[in-house]
Design a protein around this motif. Structure first.
Motif, PDB file in Angstrom:
ATOM      1  N   LEU A 130       0.677  -1.240   0.050  1.00 45.52           N
ATOM      2  CA  LEU A 130       0.085   0.044   0.044  1.00 45.52           C
ATOM      3  C   LEU A 130       0.919   1.420  -0.064  1.00 45.52           C
ATOM      4  O   LEU A 130       0.420   2.219  -0.623  1.00 45.52           O
ATOM      5  N   LEU A 131       1.892   1.241   0.571  1.00 42.56           N
ATOM      6  CA  LEU A 131       2.614   2.798   1.090  1.00 42.56           C
ATOM      7  C   LEU A 131       3.895   2.739   0.260  1.00 42.56           C
ATOM      8  O   LEU A 131       4.456   1.756  -0.230  1.00 42.56           O
ATOM      9  N   PRO A 132       4.393   3.921   0.085  1.00 41.50           N
ATOM     10  CA  PRO A 132       5.616   4.297  -0.739  1.00 41.50           C
ATOM     11  C   PRO A 132       6.554   3.550   0.341  1.00 41.50           C
ATOM     12  O   PRO A 132       6.662   3.398   1.463  1.00 41.50           O
ATOM     13  N   LEU A 133       7.951   3.424  -0.050  1.00 40.20           N
ATOM     14  CA  LEU A 133       8.944   2.593   0.366  1.00 40.20           C
ATOM     15  C   LEU A 133       9.525   3.396   1.690  1.00 40.20           C
ATOM     16  O   LEU A 133       9.641   2.586   2.686  1.00 40.20           O
ATOM     17  N   LYS A 134       9.523   4.524   1.535  1.00 41.51           N
ATOM     18  CA  LYS A 134      10.160   5.327   2.859  1.00 41.51           C
ATOM     19  C   LYS A 134       9.487   5.291   4.087  1.00 41.51           C
ATOM     20  O   LYS A 134       9.715   5.121   5.140  1.00 41.51           O
ATOM     21  N   GLU A 182       9.354   1.615   5.441  1.00 37.45           N
ATOM     22  CA  GLU A 182      10.507   1.551   6.249  1.00 37.45           C
ATOM     23  C   GLU A 182      10.385   2.127   7.557  1.00 37.45           C
ATOM     24  O   GLU A 182      10.907   1.469   8.615  1.00 37.45           O
ATOM     25  N   ALA A 183       9.766   3.162   7.613  1.00 38.28           N
ATOM     26  CA  ALA A 183       9.806   3.861   8.721  1.00 38.28           C
ATOM     27  C   ALA A 183       8.739   3.204   9.860  1.00 38.28           C
ATOM     28  O   ALA A 183       9.070   3.032  11.068  1.00 38.28           O
ATOM     29  N   LEU A 184       7.902   2.719   9.360  1.00 39.90           N
ATOM     30  CA  LEU A 184       6.765   1.883  10.078  1.00 39.90           C
ATOM     31  C   LEU A 184       7.618   0.484  10.422  1.00 39.90           C
ATOM     32  O   LEU A 184       7.287  -0.153  12.028  1.00 39.90           O
ATOM     33  N   THR A 196       7.683   6.982  14.879  1.00 41.03           N
ATOM     34  CA  THR A 196       8.050   6.973  13.364  1.00 41.03           C
ATOM     35  C   THR A 196       8.932   8.162  13.232  1.00 41.03           C
ATOM     36  O   THR A 196       9.859   8.013  12.189  1.00 41.03           O
ATOM     37  N   ASN A 197       8.873   9.288  13.999  1.00 43.86           N
ATOM     38  CA  ASN A 197       9.504  10.485  13.666  1.00 43.86           C
ATOM     39  C   ASN A 197       9.048  11.152  12.372  1.00 43.86           C
ATOM     40  O   ASN A 197       9.640  11.978  11.958  1.00 43.86           O
ATOM     41  N   LEU A 198       7.858  10.807  11.935  1.00 43.11           N
ATOM     42  CA  LEU A 198       7.293  11.313  10.991  1.00 43.11           C
ATOM     43  C   LEU A 198       6.390  12.648  11.014  1.00 43.11           C
ATOM     44  O   LEU A 198       5.947  12.659  12.323  1.00 43.11           O
ATOM     45  N   CYS A 199       6.269  13.558   9.948  1.00 39.45           N
ATOM     46  CA  CYS A 199       5.586  14.735  10.562  1.00 39.45           C
ATOM     47  C   CYS A 199       4.055  14.343  10.378  1.00 39.45           C
ATOM     48  O   CYS A 199       3.709  13.360   9.884  1.00 39.45           O
TER      49      CYS A 199
END
Length: 314
Positions: A7-11, A14-16, A39-42
């Motif tokens: 489902l998700l883009p690679l980056k 990998e964060a998940l 995850t330190n994602l915005c």
């Protein structure tokens, strides 16, 4: 995790994965704050991921205007179709009950005949299928022509025992539905196999529920309507004439209940100028059809008579 990877883009994937978030359920249930901390994602990225996962997991939304199409199966009587908003509802069980000789089987056969092009299944549990009456009713079909085989798509089965009926619904009926796509499945009657001399009412209730759940499941899967004919029992309530058989265990499983009632009034069929095919006696008794309950139809009543060519509203 494989689902998220697809489902998700690679980056984002990998964060998940580094945060040990490995299911769509976690993505839906975890808050934005928890996901951001792990995850330190915005915020924007997390909202984007949640939207992708939610759109993939949630059921398809269907608006009311789309539900109007192909949801009904004709009863074979225009007046009854009108009060039922088009006929029997697909994916649900409709019950018709009434005393002996009121016209339940007449209506069931007329419904099967008027859906012969799409196909019908007729399960008899009391008497043999009335072939002679069936041939009479064919003449009342709109556009009927001699030589057309109206019975080629009507599949008839004779069953007398409850276990055989359950086996038919669980095994044989699904096999038939793989090859054919009938619009209507009729059981005439649903009460007969279960009204034996047995006193194990708990077992009977379980078998009724299993049968009803199976019927609803395959009706929704294969998009057909279920019509069940029921018998009646005496009522101890002075305000109620007759009660449908099988009790609450069965009543809670049906969506629409229709009562066919006899009356002592009669009418001259020859007074209906559009019925030219009738050659039998002129005086026939009037019957009444009452809608007892339905999720989308108000309680109402129509009157009809039974003629050689079928049910005719008056």
């Amino acid at each position: 995790m494989n689902n998220l990877q697809n489902l998700l883009p690679l980056k984002f994937y990998e964060a998940l994965e580094r945060a040990n978030i490995n299911s769509t359920r976690q993505m839906v249930t975890l808050s934005i704050y928890d996901l951001k901390k792990s995850t330190n994602l915005c915020n924007e990225d997390i909202l984007f991921i949640k939207k992708i996962v939610s759109d993939n997991c949630c059921p398809k939304s269907v608006t009311c205007d789309l539900l109007q199409a192909d949801l009904r199966v004709t009863t074979g009587c225009d007046a009854l179709d009108n009060i039922l908003n088009g006929g029997y509802r697909r994916g649900t069980i409709t019950e018709i009950y009434g005393e002996s000789g009121c016209g339940k089987t007449q209506l069931a056969m007329q419904s099967a005949l008027n859906n012969w092009q799409n196909g019908s299944v007729y399960i008899c549990t009391e008497d043999l299928f009335p072939v002679k009456r069936f041939e009479q009713l064919k003449k009342g079909l709109l556009g009927y022509k001699v030589g057309i085989d109206c019975g080629k798509n009507i599949f008839v089965e004779h069953i007398t025992e409850a276990l055989d009926l359950l086996s038919c619904i669980r095994v044989r009926l699904p096999k038939l539905l793989v090859q054919h796509k009938p619009a209507l499945v009729i059981i005439d009657s649903v009460a007969a196999p279960f009204r034996s001399e047995t006193t194990n009412y708990i077992q009977r209730a379980e078998e009724l529920r299993e049968m009803a759940v199976t019927l609803i499941k395959i009706a929704q899967e294969y998009n057909f309507a279920v019509l069940c004919i029921n018998q009646v029992s005496a009522s101890f309530d002075e305000n109620v004439e007759l009660l449908p058989s099988l009790g609450l265990a069965w009543s809670n499983m049906i969506s629409t209940r229709i009562w066919i009632k006899k009356t002592k009034a009669s009418v001259d069929v020859k007074s209906f100028t559009w019925i030219n095919e009738v050659t039998s006696k002129n005086e026939v008794y009037i019957r009444e059809i009452h809608i007892m309950f339905s999720p989308d139809v108000i309680k109402c009543m129509i009157k009809f008579v039974i003629t050689e060519i079928g049910m005719v509203a008056i």
